[in-house]
Design an enzyme around this catalytic site. Structure first.
Site, PDB file in Angstrom:
ATOM      1  N   ASP A 192      -8.618   7.454  -6.807  1.00 40.32           N
ATOM      2  CA  ASP A 192      -8.558   6.572  -8.466  1.00 40.32           C
ATOM      3  C   ASP A 192      -7.119   6.193  -8.650  1.00 40.32           C
ATOM      4  OD1 ASP A 192      -7.947   9.603  -8.287  1.00 40.32           O
ATOM      5  OD2 ASP A 192      -7.204   9.107 -10.390  1.00 40.32           O
ATOM      6  N   ASN A 231      -4.433  18.065  -5.115  1.00 42.56           N
ATOM      7  CA  ASN A 231      -2.938  18.034  -4.584  1.00 42.56           C
ATOM      8  C   ASN A 231      -2.853  18.504  -3.443  1.00 42.56           C
ATOM      9  OD1 ASN A 231      -2.847  17.002  -7.283  1.00 42.56           O
ATOM     10  ND2 ASN A 231      -1.890  19.039  -8.141  1.00 42.56           N
ATOM     11  N   HIS A 249     -10.811  11.282 -11.821  1.00 39.42           N
ATOM     12  CA  HIS A 249     -10.182  11.845 -10.615  1.00 39.42           C
ATOM     13  C   HIS A 249     -10.871  12.116  -9.568  1.00 39.42           C
ATOM     14  CE1 HIS A 249      -5.913  12.414  -9.726  1.00 39.42           C
ATOM     15  NE2 HIS A 249      -6.082  13.672  -9.676  1.00 39.42           N
ATOM     16  N   PHE A 280     -15.839  19.009 -12.275  1.00 41.76           N
ATOM     17  CA  PHE A 280     -15.268  17.852 -12.244  1.00 41.76           C
ATOM     18  C   PHE A 280     -16.125  16.579 -11.812  1.00 41.76           C
ATOM     19  CE2 PHE A 280     -12.197  21.240 -10.849  1.00 41.76           C
ATOM     20  CZ  PHE A 280     -11.062  20.933 -11.693  1.00 41.76           C
ATOM     21  N   ASN A 293      -0.643  12.553  -6.594  1.00 36.89           N
ATOM     22  CA  ASN A 293      -0.573  13.755  -5.923  1.00 36.89           C
ATOM     23  C   ASN A 293      -1.268  13.899  -4.598  1.00 36.89           C
ATOM     24  OD1 ASN A 293       1.866  14.787  -7.492  1.00 36.89           O
ATOM     25  ND2 ASN A 293       0.306  15.822  -8.852  1.00 36.89           N
ATOM     26  N   TYR A 305      -8.723  20.745  -3.529  1.00 31.29           N
ATOM     27  CA  TYR A 305      -8.479  20.104  -4.661  1.00 31.29           C
ATOM     28  C   TYR A 305      -7.509  19.190  -4.343  1.00 31.29           C
ATOM     29  CZ  TYR A 305     -10.757  24.018  -7.305  1.00 31.29           C
ATOM     30  OH  TYR A 305     -11.670  24.890  -7.811  1.00 31.29           O
TER      31      TYR A 305
END
Length: 188
Positions: free
Chosen positions: A91, A66, A20, A15, A112, A64
């Site tokens: 973001d 969410n 994100h 990532f 989220n 993570y």
């Protein structure tokens, strides 16, 4: 005013440099720029230090995106912070690449991570620093935010991190509106 800066992102090297993960990467930039290191606890990494006579705590949730809100009960307890001290770095696909927006409060929109935090806190009354990552009509939102920055985009976003690293540690109640004007009028 002490400051709890939480940079949102997803853990894992796959990532790195994705849209994100701008929150994570800003925290990393602050850590490096200030000669700090991150310590890992159960579900987040942190650095706790003093800057201009105030306490700064930098956080990267490891849950993570969410599930970012899951860290707050333990973070608030460990660092004796309150919602008034919180600044979430996130973001924003509704802002052009490199455009930033500092706000005292706001909604969750389609994000989220913000939704998870707001549910955990039972409030949307916390500070936000939005970093524009641009938008794309060629792929799904999920694909777009999980895509890596390319070439000149990456250089622009690194310039944003440098600028914000100079600006955000000095945020307090007495200069918040000045910082809003400075950060929100910037463009890269």
């Amino acid at each position: 005013m002490d400051l709890l800066i939480v940079g949102l992102g997803n853990p894992g090297s796959n990532f790195f440099h994705t849209r994100h993960n701008v929150g994570f990467e800003l925290v990393d930039n602050l850590v490096i720029k200030n000669g700090l290191s991150l310590k890992k606890v159960k579900n987040y990494e942190y650095s706790d230090f003093n800057f201009e006579n105030k306490r700064i705590v930098l956080i990267k949730p490891l849950t993570y995106m969410n599930l970012s809100g899951n860290i707050f009960p333990s973070v608030f307890a460990k660092f004796y912070m309150k919602i008034a001290n919180l600044l979430v770095v996130v973001d924003n696909v509704d802002l052009p690449l490199g455009k930033c927006k500092l706000r005292k409060v706001g909604g969750t929109s389609t994000h989220n991570g913000l939704r998870s935090i707001s549910l955990s806190l039972g409030s949307t009354n916390y500070g936000r620093l939005y970093i524009g990552v641009g938008s794309n009509n060629e792929s799904s939102l999920r694909e777009f935010v999980l895509a890596k920055f390319r070439g000149s985009e990456l250089e622009r976003i690194k310039s944003v991190f440098e600028f914000l690293s100079e600006e955000i540690l000095g945020i307090d109640e007495s200069n918040f509106e000045h910082k809003v004007a400075t950060i929100n009028s910037s463009s890269f």
